[in-house]
Design a protein around this motif. Structure first.
Motif, PDB file in Angstrom:
ATOM      1  N   PRO A 122     -19.891 -65.160  16.989  1.00  8.43           N
ATOM      2  CA  PRO A 122     -18.535 -64.688  17.311  1.00  8.43           C
ATOM      3  C   PRO A 122     -17.850 -63.947  16.164  1.00  8.43           C
ATOM      4  N   TYR A 123     -18.151 -64.321  14.890  1.00  8.71           N
ATOM      5  CA  TYR A 123     -17.442 -63.686  13.770  1.00  8.71           C
ATOM      6  C   TYR A 123     -17.803 -62.214  13.677  1.00  8.71           C
ATOM      7  N   ILE A 124     -19.098 -61.923  13.793  1.00 10.20           N
ATOM      8  CA  ILE A 124     -19.548 -60.526  13.702  1.00 10.20           C
ATOM      9  C   ILE A 124     -18.998 -59.732  14.880  1.00 10.20           C
ATOM     10  N   ALA A 125     -19.037 -60.357  16.071  1.00  8.20           N
ATOM     11  CA  ALA A 125     -18.555 -59.634  17.254  1.00  8.20           C
ATOM     12  C   ALA A 125     -17.072 -59.305  17.107  1.00  8.20           C
ATOM     13  N   GLY A 126     -16.291 -60.295  16.644  1.00  9.08           N
ATOM     14  CA  GLY A 126     -14.858 -60.054  16.452  1.00  9.08           C
ATOM     15  C   GLY A 126     -14.615 -58.965  15.423  1.00  9.08           C
ATOM     16  N   ALA A 127     -15.362 -59.039  14.303  1.00 11.51           N
ATOM     17  CA  ALA A 127     -15.174 -58.037  13.239  1.00 11.51           C
ATOM     18  C   ALA A 127     -15.544 -56.647  13.747  1.00 11.51           C
ATOM     19  N   TYR A 128     -16.641 -56.565  14.500  1.00  7.36           N
ATOM     20  CA  TYR A 128     -17.081 -55.267  15.029  1.00  7.36           C
ATOM     21  C   TYR A 128     -16.012 -54.689  15.945  1.00  7.36           C
ATOM     22  N   LEU A 159      -9.847 -64.326  19.726  1.00  4.19           N
ATOM     23  CA  LEU A 159      -9.600 -65.752  19.904  1.00  4.19           C
ATOM     24  C   LEU A 159     -10.836 -66.577  19.604  1.00  4.19           C
ATOM     25  N   ALA A 160     -12.001 -65.921  19.505  1.00  6.69           N
ATOM     26  CA  ALA A 160     -13.211 -66.661  19.169  1.00  6.69           C
ATOM     27  C   ALA A 160     -13.282 -66.946  17.673  1.00  6.69           C
ATOM     28  N   LEU A 161     -12.403 -66.311  16.886  1.00  2.50           N
ATOM     29  CA  LEU A 161     -12.440 -66.506  15.436  1.00  2.50           C
ATOM     30  C   LEU A 161     -11.633 -67.737  15.086  1.00  2.50           C
ATOM     31  N   LYS A 162     -12.281 -68.884  15.112  1.00  4.89           N
ATOM     32  CA  LYS A 162     -11.531 -70.131  15.017  1.00  4.89           C
ATOM     33  C   LYS A 162     -10.969 -70.433  13.640  1.00  4.89           C
ATOM     34  N   GLU A 163     -11.403 -69.722  12.596  1.00  3.21           N
ATOM     35  CA  GLU A 163     -10.827 -69.981  11.268  1.00  3.21           C
ATOM     36  C   GLU A 163      -9.905 -68.863  10.823  1.00  3.21           C
ATOM     37  N   ARG A 169       2.882 -53.002  15.689  1.00  3.09           N
ATOM     38  CA  ARG A 169       2.936 -51.726  16.425  1.00  3.09           C
ATOM     39  C   ARG A 169       1.807 -51.572  17.434  1.00  3.09           C
ATOM     40  N   CYS A 170       1.263 -52.667  17.952  1.00  2.00           N
ATOM     41  CA  CYS A 170       0.236 -52.542  18.996  1.00  2.00           C
ATOM     42  C   CYS A 170       0.938 -52.263  20.324  1.00  2.00           C
ATOM     43  N   PRO A 171       0.631 -51.147  20.972  1.00  3.42           N
ATOM     44  CA  PRO A 171       1.406 -50.795  22.170  1.00  3.42           C
ATOM     45  C   PRO A 171       1.101 -51.648  23.403  1.00  3.42           C
ATOM     46  N   HIS A 172      -0.074 -52.294  23.442  1.00  2.96           N
ATOM     47  CA  HIS A 172      -0.409 -53.040  24.659  1.00  2.96           C
ATOM     48  C   HIS A 172      -0.309 -54.538  24.481  1.00  2.96           C
ATOM     49  N   VAL A 173       0.162 -55.000  23.335  1.00  2.48           N
ATOM     50  CA  VAL A 173       0.315 -56.455  23.149  1.00  2.48           C
ATOM     51  C   VAL A 173       1.653 -56.851  23.750  1.00  2.48           C
ATOM     52  N   ASP A 174       1.593 -57.746  24.747  1.00  2.00           N
ATOM     53  CA  ASP A 174       2.836 -58.140  25.418  1.00  2.00           C
ATOM     54  C   ASP A 174       2.913 -59.671  25.484  1.00  2.00           C
ATOM     55  N   ASP A 175       3.879 -60.170  26.260  1.00  4.13           N
ATOM     56  CA  ASP A 175       4.112 -61.620  26.316  1.00  4.13           C
ATOM     57  C   ASP A 175       2.875 -62.370  26.786  1.00  4.13           C
ATOM     58  N   TRP A 176       2.099 -61.779  27.699  1.00  3.01           N
ATOM     59  CA  TRP A 176       0.909 -62.449  28.212  1.00  3.01           C
ATOM     60  C   TRP A 176      -0.083 -62.692  27.072  1.00  3.01           C
ATOM     61  N   CYS A 177      -0.221 -61.685  26.199  1.00  3.57           N
ATOM     62  CA  CYS A 177      -1.142 -61.837  25.065  1.00  3.57           C
ATOM     63  C   CYS A 177      -0.686 -62.959  24.153  1.00  3.57           C
ATOM     64  N   LEU A 178       0.624 -63.045  23.922  1.00  2.00           N
ATOM     65  CA  LEU A 178       1.122 -64.088  23.034  1.00  2.00           C
ATOM     66  C   LEU A 178       0.854 -65.465  23.613  1.00  2.00           C
ATOM     67  N   SER A 179       0.853 -65.569  24.959  1.00  2.00           N
ATOM     68  CA  SER A 179       0.632 -66.889  25.541  1.00  2.00           C
ATOM     69  C   SER A 179      -0.793 -67.354  25.312  1.00  2.00           C
ATOM     70  N   ARG A 180      -1.694 -66.444  24.920  1.00  3.63           N
ATOM     71  CA  ARG A 180      -3.082 -66.857  24.675  1.00  3.63           C
ATOM     72  C   ARG A 180      -3.296 -67.324  23.247  1.00  3.63           C
ATOM     73  N   LEU A 181      -2.330 -67.016  22.353  1.00  5.02           N
ATOM     74  CA  LEU A 181      -2.561 -67.311  20.942  1.00  5.02           C
ATOM     75  C   LEU A 181      -2.638 -68.804  20.653  1.00  5.02           C
ATOM     76  N   HIS A 182      -2.317 -69.649  21.626  1.00 10.50           N
ATOM     77  CA  HIS A 182      -2.378 -71.092  21.352  1.00 10.50           C
ATOM     78  C   HIS A 182      -3.793 -71.523  20.979  1.00 10.50           C
ATOM     79  N   GLN A 183      -4.794 -70.710  21.322  1.00 12.76           N
ATOM     80  CA  GLN A 183      -6.169 -71.078  20.979  1.00 12.76           C
ATOM     81  C   GLN A 183      -6.420 -71.004  19.484  1.00 12.76           C
ATOM     82  N   LEU A 184      -5.521 -70.291  18.748  1.00  9.44           N
ATOM     83  CA  LEU A 184      -5.703 -70.198  17.302  1.00  9.44           C
ATOM     84  C   LEU A 184      -4.806 -71.184  16.575  1.00  9.44           C
ATOM     85  N   ALA A 185      -4.260 -72.162  17.316  1.00 12.07           N
ATOM     86  CA  ALA A 185      -3.258 -73.043  16.713  1.00 12.07           C
ATOM     87  C   ALA A 185      -3.806 -73.825  15.538  1.00 12.07           C
TER      88      ALA A 185
END
Lengths: 471, 242
Positions: free
Chosen positions: B77-83, B139-143, B151-167
């Motif tokens: 997952p780390y390489i995939a996320g970085a790529y 979200l696969a980058l657990k550390e 300034r990301c134009p497509h990041v909206d409230d729905w995206c923020l609701s997913r960030l709990h996986q990085l808590a």
């Protein structure tokens, strides 16, 4: 203008009456008379329409949208949406609290809700109209928090297992975890809680309705502001395989009466969709559903009736903060945050004995004092001091049989399809139900989500599909 | 006809919001926009063409946010996320390494593929076209400790609701300048209990920035909230008004 035929049986005095009739008719045709063959009919619906959808709320518009989206050729199906109130003053859609959750016990309900949330998330791709601004649903993704007492804890665990299997993101919390996370809750009497982490929350139903309306108009659906007063149908007597006689009916005309006038327009149609919400039962009776000896299929009525529910808006300065989810208490009382100013919306479903009279939408404030406030104050001590700002009432299209939706065709009135009876969770399942009904109309069977347990025939066969609610 | 087609092509591949009537165009753009609206209202062909161009834009964003399952299965997952981040034009920092970013032309070296077991510590996705689907890769980058979605134009409230996986690991988050993030999305950040720095400056969709900041500070007591000065929304008192 009628011609009078000569009849040898006419009495001589009758003949005088007929002559004066003819004279009156000729006078009305001459200029200055009352006969006006070329008058404005732009307010009337068209004379033919392939599909007539009775009811222009979120379910009716959703069915219209998916019919136009799934049709094989552009412009193949003519759809007419008939609603008697263009202000939507009594429509359940706009009076709803707007919550959406996946925490149900039936897999079909969970799947419907999951697709609907997907639809809402990508609403600007589904409902995009060239040159119109994108929709802002004001979605609060804060999740639902359902509390269960000792008795309901096992059912809740079971439900969460089913929800997780279908793909919902729900977690179980013990009372200590609840206290850590939400310090304003009093966990007395709570044995277990289930908390939706994603894809749950509440949104603005009016925005969804307007977005659907706008898109559906751009796709060519006709709207008519009128009331359906009559169905003209033709019957066919057939024999089933076991030799019993069955009368199948087919509606081929819908009479739409204009507002505040006696004028009506007969609309020739092939398919009628009953999405009339709280009044679906009346529409079904007009079509002759339920007119027969009780206990038979002809005598099975559509068990959907309007039930009044109250929603109260109050202000509590020391109330729970920004992270408050949509909380449903063990007693059935619910509340959620509204805006940033410490305002909260909530209510409670009354028991069968306390059902208010659905004749009007007047609010009973004593109901809040006696039935809602005590439970709220018990669960959230900060709510002991609150001030009710306003309240309103809306109808549930309550399915008295099993409180779940009715979808699909009627077995005897073969071209009437139902999309109603969702008893309070119609708004959150509307996009998915619209697609299911459109698939049923166009293909003849459900393709994406299998809603066979929600067909009409279960009322006759007595097969209840009930939600296992947590007490 | 060619002139017409060329004018439509010019305005076609622009941002989705550019198609809406609410964005105020200036000068000659306004005349062009009015012409396009007139044509779309009166000719079905033009309407169909514009809808097609809109769909193409949407598909382009989806294509950018596809998930690289092949890389994920082979390298982790780390390489995939970085790529994914590097492909979008962002920057990535592995634990113990320097920041890596693609150059101006979107090219980057692939030697980070040897860091299969090294977790990704920080991601700077400023200005990238990440959306709800693309967030899967992050979200696969657990550390992950620091995430910047400025300034990301497509990041909206729905995206923020997913960030709990990085808590479990996220300590620094920046959402400055995201046009679609509102206070409803900020409310879901209460899961991120390890958060120490949160930047919520310059969010145009937040209705009441000062009040929102106070409420977010109450919600996340251990976190330092930047931006959205709470005095912003206050009206001047009678003695201060000149």
């Amino acid at each position: 203008m009628k011609c009078v035929a000569f009849s040898p049986q006419l009495h001589p005095t009758d003949w005088d009456g007929k002559v004066s009739d003819i004279k009156k008719k000729i006078q009305s045709v001459l200029p200055g008379g009352a006969w006006n063959p070329l008058y404005d009919t732009s307010h009337l619906p068209p004379e033919h329409s392939d599909v007539v959808i009775v009811g222009g709320g979120v379910l009716g518009l959703s069915v219209a949208y998916w019919l136009k989206r799934l049709e094989k050729r552009r412009g193949a199906i003519q759809v007419l949406v008939v609603d008697r109130d263009y202000t939507y003053s009594q429509a359940s859609t706009v009076l709803s609290v707007g919550g959406i959750r996946q925490q149900f016990s039936l897999p079909e309900n969970i799947q419907l809700s999951l697709f609907s949330v997907d639809f809402l998330r990508n609403i600007n791709e589904y409902l995009a109209v060239v040159d119109d601004p994108p929709l802002d649903l004001q979605f609060n993704p804060l999740g639902y928090l359902l509390l269960a007492s000792e008795k309901g804890a096992a059912i809740m665990e079971n439900n969460v297992k089913v929800q997780r299997q279908e793909g919902a993101k729900v977690c179980l919390m013990s009372p200590e975890q609840l206290r850590n996370k939400f310090p304003w809750i009093n966990t007395e009497g709570v044995a277990l809680a289930s908390y939706g982490l994603e894809n749950e929350g509440w949104f603005d139903p009016w925005c969804l309705l307007q977005g659907l309306r706008r898109k559906v108009q751009s796709m060519g659906v006709r709207f008519c502001h009128g009331e359906v007063t009559r169905f003209i149908s033709s019957s066919d007597r057939m024999e089933t395989a076991s030799g019993e006689e069955v009368t199948l009916k087919r509606i081929h005309e819908v009479h739409v009466k204009m507002d505040r006038s006696l004028e009506y327009q007969p609309v020739e149609c092939a398919i009628v969709i009953n999405a009339a919400g709280a009044w679906s039962g009346q529409i079904a009776e007009l079509a002759g559903i339920g007119k027969g000896p009780p206990g038979t299929l002809q005598g099975t009525k559509l068990p959907v009736e309007p039930r009044k529910r109250y929603v109260y808006l109050w202000h509590c300065p020391q109330g729970p903060g920004l992270e408050t989810p949509f909380v449903t208490d063990t007693s059935g009382t619910y509340f959620r945050r509204e805006g940033l100013g410490n305002n909260y919306l909530g209510g409670c479903s009354p028991t069968e004995e306390e059902e208010p009279d659905p004749g009007n939408l007047e609010v009973d404030h004593d109901f809040f004092q006696d039935k809602v406030w005590p439970h709220l104050a018990q669960r959230v001590p900060a709510f002991e001091s609150l001030k009710v700002r306003s309240a309103w009432a809306g109808y549930y299209d309550y399915n008295t049989f099993d409180q779940n939706g009715v979808v699909g065709p009627h077995p005897l009135v073969v071209n009437m399809y139902f999309a109603t009876g969702f008893s309070g969770h119609g708004l959150q399942q509307a996009p998915a139900v619209g697609r299911a009904v459109a698939e049923m109309v166009l293909e003849g069977h459900f393709q994406t989500i299998n809603l066979n347990p929600f067909l009409f025939s279960r009322f006759y066969l007595g097969e209840k599909v009930e939600e296992r609610n947590i007490i | 006809f060619l002139h017409l087609a060329s004018s439509i092509w010019k305005w076609g591949p622009r941002d989705i919001r550019g198609l809406s009537r609410t964005v105020a165009p200036e000068g000659s753009q306004r005349k062009g926009r009015a012409l396009l609206q007139f044509l779309a209202d009166h000719f079905y062909d033009v309407e169909a063409l514009r809808e097609y161009l809109f769909r193409k834009q949407v598909l382009k964003v989806h294509q950018k946010n596809r998930s690289f399952t092949h890389i994920k299965e082979q390298y982790g997952p780390y390489i995939a996320g970085a790529y994914f981040v590097l492909k979008q034009g962002g920057a990535v920092k592995f634990q113990g390494q320097e920041w890596m970013q693609s150059n101006g032309r979107g090219r980057f070296s692939l030697d980070f593929f040897k860091f299969q077991a090294v977790p990704v510590e920080a991601v700077d996705a400023s200005g990238c076209a990440i959306n709800y689907q693309g967030l899967d890769n992050l979200l696969a980058l657990k550390e992950l400790q620091s995430l910047s979605l400025q300034r990301c134009p497509h990041v909206d409230d729905w995206c923020l609701s997913r960030l709990h996986q990085l808590a479990g690991s996220l300590q620094e988050l920046s959402l400055a300048g995201c046009p679609q993030v509102s206070e409803r999305g900020l409310a879901c950040l209460h899961h991120l209990q390890k958060l120490r720095r949160l930047d919520i400056s310059d969010l145009p969709a937040v209705s009441n920035p000062g009040l929102t900041r106070i409420l977010v500070e109450e919600m996340l007591p251990n976190c330092e909230v930047l931006g959205a000065d709470w005095a912003q929304g206050l009206k001047l008192g009678p003695e201060e008004q000149s």
